[in-house]
Design a protein around this motif. Structure first.
Motif, PDB file in Angstrom:
ATOM      1  N   ALA A 128       0.431  -1.427  -0.169  1.00  0.00           N
ATOM      2  CA  ALA A 128       0.032   0.200   0.106  1.00  0.00           C
ATOM      3  C   ALA A 128       1.048   1.299   0.167  1.00  0.00           C
ATOM      4  CB  ALA A 128      -1.016  -0.051   1.656  1.00  0.00           C
ATOM      5  N   VAL A 129       0.187   2.801  -0.908  1.00  0.00           N
ATOM      6  CA  VAL A 129       1.263   3.509   0.093  1.00  0.00           C
ATOM      7  C   VAL A 129       0.561   4.086   1.615  1.00  0.00           C
ATOM      8  CG1 VAL A 129       1.254   6.410  -0.483  1.00  0.00           C
ATOM      9  CG2 VAL A 129       0.548   4.604  -2.531  1.00  0.00           C
ATOM     10  N   TYR A 130       2.185   4.988   2.131  1.00  0.00           N
ATOM     11  CA  TYR A 130       1.705   4.892   3.205  1.00  0.00           C
ATOM     12  C   TYR A 130       1.571   5.675   4.031  1.00  0.00           C
ATOM     13  CZ  TYR A 130       1.572  -0.657   4.793  1.00  0.00           C
ATOM     14  OH  TYR A 130       1.315  -1.754   5.256  1.00  0.00           O
ATOM     15  N   TYR A 131       0.425   6.574   4.421  1.00  0.00           N
ATOM     16  CA  TYR A 131       0.831   8.330   5.160  1.00  0.00           C
ATOM     17  C   TYR A 131       0.778   8.108   6.495  1.00  0.00           C
ATOM     18  CZ  TYR A 131      -2.187   8.163   0.548  1.00  0.00           C
ATOM     19  OH  TYR A 131      -1.636   7.999  -0.841  1.00  0.00           O
ATOM     20  N   CYS A 132       2.033   9.473   6.652  1.00  0.00           N
ATOM     21  CA  CYS A 132       1.903   9.428   8.025  1.00  0.00           C
ATOM     22  C   CYS A 132       0.580  10.640   8.398  1.00  0.00           C
ATOM     23  CB  CYS A 132       3.388   9.561   8.434  1.00  0.00           C
ATOM     24  SG  CYS A 132       4.796  11.603   7.635  1.00  0.00           S
ATOM     25  N   GLN A 133       0.496  10.335   9.602  1.00  0.00           N
ATOM     26  CA  GLN A 133      -0.814  11.628  10.085  1.00  0.00           C
ATOM     27  C   GLN A 133      -0.129  12.321  11.340  1.00  0.00           C
ATOM     28  OE1 GLN A 133      -2.465  10.467  13.318  1.00  0.00           O
ATOM     29  NE2 GLN A 133      -3.578  12.553  13.501  1.00  0.00           N
ATOM     30  N   ALA A 134      -0.293  13.598  11.831  1.00  0.00           N
ATOM     31  CA  ALA A 134       0.190  13.683  13.235  1.00  0.00           C
ATOM     32  C   ALA A 134      -0.941  15.507  13.279  1.00  0.00           C
ATOM     33  CB  ALA A 134       1.175  14.229  13.057  1.00  0.00           C
ATOM     34  N   ALA A 135      -1.458  15.648  14.446  1.00  0.00           N
ATOM     35  CA  ALA A 135      -2.595  16.354  14.955  1.00  0.00           C
ATOM     36  C   ALA A 135      -1.586  17.813  15.140  1.00  0.00           C
ATOM     37  CB  ALA A 135      -3.943  15.648  16.352  1.00  0.00           C
ATOM     38  N   ILE A 136      -1.572  18.588  15.072  1.00  0.00           N
ATOM     39  CA  ILE A 136      -0.384  19.492  15.506  1.00  0.00           C
ATOM     40  C   ILE A 136      -1.196  20.754  15.911  1.00  0.00           C
ATOM     41  CG2 ILE A 136       1.426  21.135  14.359  1.00  0.00           C
ATOM     42  CD1 ILE A 136       1.708  18.512  12.266  1.00  0.00           C
ATOM     43  N   ALA A 137      -0.585  21.556  16.215  1.00  0.00           N
ATOM     44  CA  ALA A 137      -1.480  22.755  16.883  1.00  0.00           C
ATOM     45  C   ALA A 137      -0.480  23.993  16.767  1.00  0.00           C
ATOM     46  CB  ALA A 137      -1.744  23.203  17.834  1.00  0.00           C
ATOM     47  N   THR A 138      -0.225  24.590  15.550  1.00  0.00           N
ATOM     48  CA  THR A 138       0.745  25.694  15.458  1.00  0.00           C
ATOM     49  C   THR A 138       1.075  26.563  16.175  1.00  0.00           C
ATOM     50  OG1 THR A 138      -0.658  27.116  13.960  1.00  0.00           O
ATOM     51  CG2 THR A 138       0.256  24.974  12.299  1.00  0.00           C
ATOM     52  N   ILE A 139       1.740  27.365  15.718  1.00  0.00           N
ATOM     53  CA  ILE A 139       2.437  28.758  16.612  1.00  0.00           C
ATOM     54  C   ILE A 139       1.383  29.470  16.976  1.00  0.00           C
ATOM     55  CG2 ILE A 139       3.721  29.992  17.395  1.00  0.00           C
ATOM     56  CD1 ILE A 139       5.580  28.524  16.426  1.00  0.00           C
ATOM     57  N   THR A 140       1.008  29.633  15.377  1.00  0.00           N
ATOM     58  CA  THR A 140      -0.287  30.473  15.104  1.00  0.00           C
ATOM     59  C   THR A 140      -1.506  30.338  15.759  1.00  0.00           C
ATOM     60  OG1 THR A 140       0.635  31.576  13.267  1.00  0.00           O
ATOM     61  CG2 THR A 140      -1.925  32.147  13.726  1.00  0.00           C
ATOM     62  N   THR A 141      -1.948  29.045  15.075  1.00  0.00           N
ATOM     63  CA  THR A 141      -3.346  28.907  16.088  1.00  0.00           C
ATOM     64  C   THR A 141      -3.587  28.460  16.968  1.00  0.00           C
ATOM     65  OG1 THR A 141      -2.896  26.374  14.882  1.00  0.00           O
ATOM     66  CG2 THR A 141      -3.975  28.230  13.376  1.00  0.00           C
ATOM     67  N   ARG A 142      -2.629  27.453  17.812  1.00  0.00           N
ATOM     68  CA  ARG A 142      -2.896  27.057  18.883  1.00  0.00           C
ATOM     69  C   ARG A 142      -3.707  26.051  19.018  1.00  0.00           C
ATOM     70  NH1 ARG A 142       0.410  29.368  22.617  1.00  0.00           N
ATOM     71  NH2 ARG A 142       2.372  30.543  21.299  1.00  0.00           N
ATOM     72  N   THR A 143      -4.781  25.974  18.186  1.00  0.00           N
ATOM     73  CA  THR A 143      -5.533  24.467  18.215  1.00  0.00           C
ATOM     74  C   THR A 143      -5.259  23.371  17.233  1.00  0.00           C
ATOM     75  OG1 THR A 143      -7.945  25.678  18.232  1.00  0.00           O
ATOM     76  CG2 THR A 143      -7.976  23.718  17.468  1.00  0.00           C
ATOM     77  N   PRO A 144      -4.961  21.795  17.543  1.00  0.00           N
ATOM     78  CA  PRO A 144      -4.178  20.829  17.040  1.00  0.00           C
ATOM     79  C   PRO A 144      -5.634  20.411  15.555  1.00  0.00           C
ATOM     80  CG  PRO A 144      -5.634  20.304  18.980  1.00  0.00           C
ATOM     81  CD  PRO A 144      -6.214  21.681  18.804  1.00  0.00           C
ATOM     82  N   TYR A 145      -5.017  20.369  14.304  1.00  0.00           N
ATOM     83  CA  TYR A 145      -5.537  19.904  13.066  1.00  0.00           C
ATOM     84  C   TYR A 145      -4.863  18.838  12.742  1.00  0.00           C
ATOM     85  CZ  TYR A 145      -8.000  24.068  13.119  1.00  0.00           C
ATOM     86  OH  TYR A 145      -9.353  25.239  13.649  1.00  0.00           O
ATOM     87  N   ASP A 146      -5.226  17.733  11.365  1.00  0.00           N
ATOM     88  CA  ASP A 146      -5.183  16.750  11.555  1.00  0.00           C
ATOM     89  C   ASP A 146      -4.135  16.705  10.107  1.00  0.00           C
ATOM     90  OD1 ASP A 146      -7.068  14.284  11.955  1.00  0.00           O
ATOM     91  OD2 ASP A 146      -5.990  14.675  13.476  1.00  0.00           O
TER      92      ASP A 146
END
Length: 120
Positions: free
Chosen positions: A90-108
């Motif tokens: 398969a094609v393998y994808y990495c994913q992370a829930a990240i809050a940026t310095i700007t948003t401070r809210t985690p997004y995928d």
């Protein structure tokens, strides 16, 4: 924010591969990190996920064969794949829930994917 995956390739059944995914950018915090895969003609599915404390969950199909780990200092997540089977292709994808310095809210956020091909 960027996720750069590496480590895919062609391997014979029964062999091993180690995937790595490095995160970069203006990251404030990283929550769950995971690996997903998508085989031709199939939907993307979860392979493994690991939280900030190192607790991991796996798809039943890979339990006992795959190990997910993370290095918070290096902002990286890894997937050690042993006893590979043709159905792991398969094609393998990495994913992370990240809050940026700007948003401070985690997004995928998602990496572009790396091809894993297991020959039988």
């Amino acid at each position: 924010v960027q996720l750069q995956a590496s480590g895919g390739g062609l391997v014979q059944a029964g062999g091993s591969l180690r995937l790595a995914c490095a995160l970069s950018g203006s990251i404030f915090s990283i929550n769950d990190m995971g690996w997903y895969r998508q085989a031709p003609g199939k939907q993307r599915e979860l392979v493994a996920v690991i939280d900030r404390g190192g607790r991991a969950n796996y798809a039943d199909s890979v339990k006992g064969r795959f190990t997910i780990s993370r290095d918070n200092a290096k902002r990286s997540v890894y997937l050690q794949m042993n006893s590979l089977k043709s159905e792991d292709t398969a094609v393998y994808y990495c994913q992370a829930a990240i809050a940026t310095i700007t948003t401070r809210t985690p997004y995928d956020y998602w990496g572009r994917g790396t091809q894993v091909t297991v020959s039988s």
